[in-house]
Design a protein around this motif. Sequence first.
Motif, PDB file in Angstrom:
ATOM      1  N   ALA A  42       0.826  -1.204   0.000  1.00 35.65           N
ATOM      2  CA  ALA A  42       0.000   0.000   0.000  1.00 35.65           C
ATOM      3  C   ALA A  42       0.858   1.251   0.000  1.00 35.65           C
ATOM      4  O   ALA A  42       0.509   2.265  -0.623  1.00 35.65           O
ATOM      5  CB  ALA A  42      -0.928  -0.004   1.209  1.00 35.65           C
ATOM      6  N   LEU A  43       1.977   1.211   0.704  1.00 31.97           N
ATOM      7  CA  LEU A  43       2.984   2.278   0.688  1.00 31.97           C
ATOM      8  C   LEU A  43       4.336   1.622   0.484  1.00 31.97           C
ATOM      9  O   LEU A  43       4.631   0.600   1.105  1.00 31.97           O
ATOM     10  CB  LEU A  43       2.982   3.064   2.010  1.00 31.97           C
ATOM     11  N   GLY A  65      -2.975   4.677  -2.064  1.00 36.63           N
ATOM     12  CA  GLY A  65      -2.264   4.583  -0.787  1.00 36.63           C
ATOM     13  C   GLY A  65      -2.485   5.778   0.103  1.00 36.63           C
ATOM     14  O   GLY A  65      -1.978   5.810   1.227  1.00 36.63           O
ATOM     15  N   THR A  68      -4.222   4.917   3.458  1.00 34.19           N
ATOM     16  CA  THR A  68      -3.278   4.186   4.313  1.00 34.19           C
ATOM     17  C   THR A  68      -2.287   5.146   4.947  1.00 34.19           C
ATOM     18  O   THR A  68      -1.985   5.048   6.146  1.00 34.19           O
ATOM     19  CB  THR A  68      -2.521   3.130   3.486  1.00 34.19           C
ATOM     20  N   GLY A 238       1.314   3.738  -4.145  1.00 34.54           N
ATOM     21  CA  GLY A 238       2.126   3.653  -2.940  1.00 34.54           C
ATOM     22  C   GLY A 238       3.392   4.464  -2.951  1.00 34.54           C
ATOM     23  O   GLY A 238       4.182   4.403  -2.003  1.00 34.54           O
TER      24      GLY A 238
END
Length: 252
Positions: A42-43, A65, A68, A238
């Motif tokens: 996600a990152l 992302g 998140t 991300g």
Amino acid sequence: MFWKKAPRSDVAEQGAGATDLLIDVRQMSKIYNEGRENEVRALDNISLEVKWGEFLCILGQSGSGKSTLMNILGCLDIPTYGTYYLNGQAVSDMKPSVLSGIRNREIGFIFQGFNLIPALTALENVELPLIYRGMSREERRQLATDALISVGLEKRMDHRPGEMSGGQQQRVAIARAVAANPPIIMADEPTGNLDSASGLEIMRQLSTLNAQGTSIILITHDNHLAQMAKRIVTIQDGHIISDAPSKGGLDV
């Protein structure tokens, strides 16, 4: 308080570990199902610095992302790798009770869905988080009243969410976020459910708070909305792909 909202000239008074950086993210990743076939990054190895008093927008499409990242910056989650320093202190080293205190006292959250309790009046909705802080009834009633007046809802305090427009409900959410005067406001798609006129009014409210010294982090997918902030960090898959001043900003 973990720290106090103050001009950068006063950071020396903010306690051990204080810095002129509000946020310092270093090579941070958030990975779900790591090592499995359905692994999601996600990152992915991002770094970011945010100074006190900034009005920052994190811009990205769905799945980029950005949410998140906000969850980690808001101490709702922790990174898989890398470090996140909040006011000079490593979030990953903090106990859950400390993180809970930061979320309760130092960060005001504003969400797209308002998150108001239908059975409570505007005043009672704004008061609710203050109850969890152990404030007396008199103190929290005064703070909630002042916050609602500040967003222009002095005549709507006894109305329930269902008796108000979307824009008015979002202003109640802002009042709830700012009632205890937190140094940071994190707003996740705060105009997503509003018409353009109501959305512009919400952005003016955020700009006013920023002018008064509150650090604002806005999360959005809307490039036009992003231009109303002062700095735009664009995230995609991300990764941070750009970080630059906005072209406009919003006069208040």
